[in-house]
Design an enzyme around this catalytic site. Structure first.
Site, PDB file in Angstrom:
ATOM      1  N   HIS B  85      56.396  49.546  36.866  1.00  0.00           N
ATOM      2  CA  HIS B  85      57.192  48.393  37.301  1.00  0.00           C
ATOM      3  C   HIS B  85      58.623  48.404  36.761  1.00  0.00           C
ATOM      4  O   HIS B  85      59.376  47.453  37.005  1.00  0.00           O
ATOM      5  CB  HIS B  85      56.502  47.088  36.891  1.00  0.00           C
ATOM      6  CG  HIS B  85      55.150  46.908  37.528  1.00  0.00           C
ATOM      7  ND1 HIS B  85      54.997  46.682  38.864  1.00  0.00           N
ATOM      8  CD2 HIS B  85      53.906  46.913  37.000  1.00  0.00           C
ATOM      9  CE1 HIS B  85      53.695  46.549  39.138  1.00  0.00           C
ATOM     10  NE2 HIS B  85      53.016  46.699  38.027  1.00  0.00           N
ATOM     11  N   CYS B 119      45.527  45.376  36.962  1.00  0.00           N
ATOM     12  CA  CYS B 119      46.384  46.512  36.656  1.00  0.00           C
ATOM     13  C   CYS B 119      45.893  47.233  35.410  1.00  0.00           C
ATOM     14  O   CYS B 119      45.841  48.459  35.375  1.00  0.00           O
ATOM     15  CB  CYS B 119      47.823  46.047  36.434  1.00  0.00           C
ATOM     16  SG  CYS B 119      48.919  46.422  37.795  1.00  0.00           S
ATOM     17  N   CYS B 227      41.786  18.647  31.538  1.00  0.00           N
ATOM     18  CA  CYS B 227      41.731  17.493  32.435  1.00  0.00           C
ATOM     19  C   CYS B 227      40.294  17.223  32.860  1.00  0.00           C
ATOM     20  O   CYS B 227      39.838  16.091  32.879  1.00  0.00           O
ATOM     21  CB  CYS B 227      42.581  17.747  33.682  1.00  0.00           C
ATOM     22  SG  CYS B 227      44.236  17.069  33.559  1.00  0.00           S
TER      23      CYS B 227
END
Lengths: 110, 266
Positions: B85, B119, B227
């Site tokens: 990358h 990856c 939550c």
């Protein structure tokens, strides 16, 4: 994070002589207070904090602080000092286990 | 007599305050798009101040760590992220705004954490990171930080459509002993207090977010679990399909808001 402590600092590159300037610091640290218990075993998690911070300007201590368990994790600190001459600013954080974390910066006084 | 004067003054002050609010709310710049408001606009000035200045923002420590990991070789393939990358600021520039995306190879949605681990396992032949580990938080913070300021823009049509609908259904579904849905707080009561806490619209654009309460950054799935627990529901696992679909819906709900990673909240 604690295994790889990498402080962040911000020191101005160029300062006029005699001027008061600000230094900002941030360091990654859990700051374990020594007052928490392990929820499973009930044992107290031993204290591990940074207990001292020192800032040296060309070898001379210009600022130091004793830290205690109430200081937050990943402590941020800023302070001021006066530009006297060009040189090096060195910051040292001292851990409870004796380890020290260092960060240096060059300053140019004009 | 004195008391009367004081209470009169308080009433006057209250009217003045109400008048100000009506005259025009604070301009939040890019933190508000129409009615969509970032959690930033609900935070106190002190908390916003920490986020505004990178040297003060403790989450930047994780971003730094992520930068180190980016070029660190790991796994049997002898590769680092940087080998494929290259420079993250270019190759990852919009990732934070686009994810989660539909991944054909697994036939469902995939978020950034799942992509990183895919990856790592398939290309680097390395061990996957644990979801809420320092490494994973550093890496997601670093990747998403590259998109800071880019408006949130996820794809919800095509293959992603059924998952978007699932996420939306989850958002509106009441759950737990308290029988509360996400929407009950974050749509109907955004801006109101729930006990001592101010409810925001629950936008996801700042994650992984440094919560002062946590004293570290946390993933959006950690927030979901928190939550869910608070409404006394059984939380789903980190990386579960339910949460990834919900993440897609939330990203769409906050469309147009800039990615704020790493945000700071109380």
């Amino acid at each position: 994070m604690a295994k790889n402590i990498r402080p962040r600092i911000r020191v101005p590159k160029n300062v006029a002589k005699g001027k008061v300037f600000e230094i900002k610091t941030l360091v990654s640290h859990k700051m374990e207070t020594g007052q928490r218990k392990n929820k499973k075993t009930g044992k107290i998690i031993p204290r591990k904090i940074i207990n001292k911070f020192v800032c040296k300007y060309n070898g001379e201590t210009v600022f130091s602080a004793d830290w205690h368990p109430a200081v937050s994790a990943n402590p941020y600190m800023s302070f001021h000092t006066t530009a006297t001459e060009s040189g090096e600013i060195e910051m040292i954080w001292t851990d409870d286990d004796g380890a020290t974390y260092l960060k240096k910066a060059k300053i140019n006084v004009t | 007599m004195m008391r009367k004067v004081i209470s009169g003054a308080i009433v006057a002050a209250a009217i003045a305050l109400a008048g100000n609010a009506a005259a025009g709310e604070k301009d939040w710049g890019s933190y508000q798009v129409g009615d969509i408001r970032s959690g930033y606009t609900y935070a106190t000035a002190a908390t916003r101040g920490i986020q505004d200045e990178d040297i003060m923002n403790p989450a930047m420590l994780w971003v730094d760590q992520g930068e180190d990991l980016w070029s660190k070789v790991d796994g049997e393939a002898g590769k680092a992220c940087a080998n494929c990358h290259n420079v993250a600021s270019k190759t990852m520039a919009t990732v934070g705004a686009r994810y989660p995306v539909f991944e054909p190879s697994i036939g469902k949605m995939m978020n950034i954490e799942q992509r990183i681990n895919q990856c790592r396992v398939q290309r680097m032949k390395a061990k996957p990171f644990k979801w809420e580990s320092a490494e994973m938080l550093s890496m997601t913070s670093y990747v998403r930080f590259q998109s800071r300021g880019v408006p949130m823009n996820v794809t919800i049509d095509g293959d992603a459509k059924p998952y978007f609908e699932k996420g939306k259904a989850f958002y509106n579904q009441r759950r737990g002993l308290l029988d509360m849905a996400c929407a009950g707080c974050h749509v109907e009561n955004a801006g109101n207090m729930i006990r001592a806490n101010l409810l925001s619209q629950g936008q996801s654009n700042g994650f992984p977010t440094y919560r002062l309460k946590w004293q570290k950054p946390g993933s959006i799935h950690r927030r979901f679990r928190g939550c869910n627990k608070q409404v006394r529901a059984q939380p789903y696992a980190y990386g579960s399909d339910e949460y990834t679909n919900l993440e897609l819906f939330l990203a769409w709900k906050g469309r147009g808001l800039p990615v704020e990673t790493p945000a700071v909240r109380n």
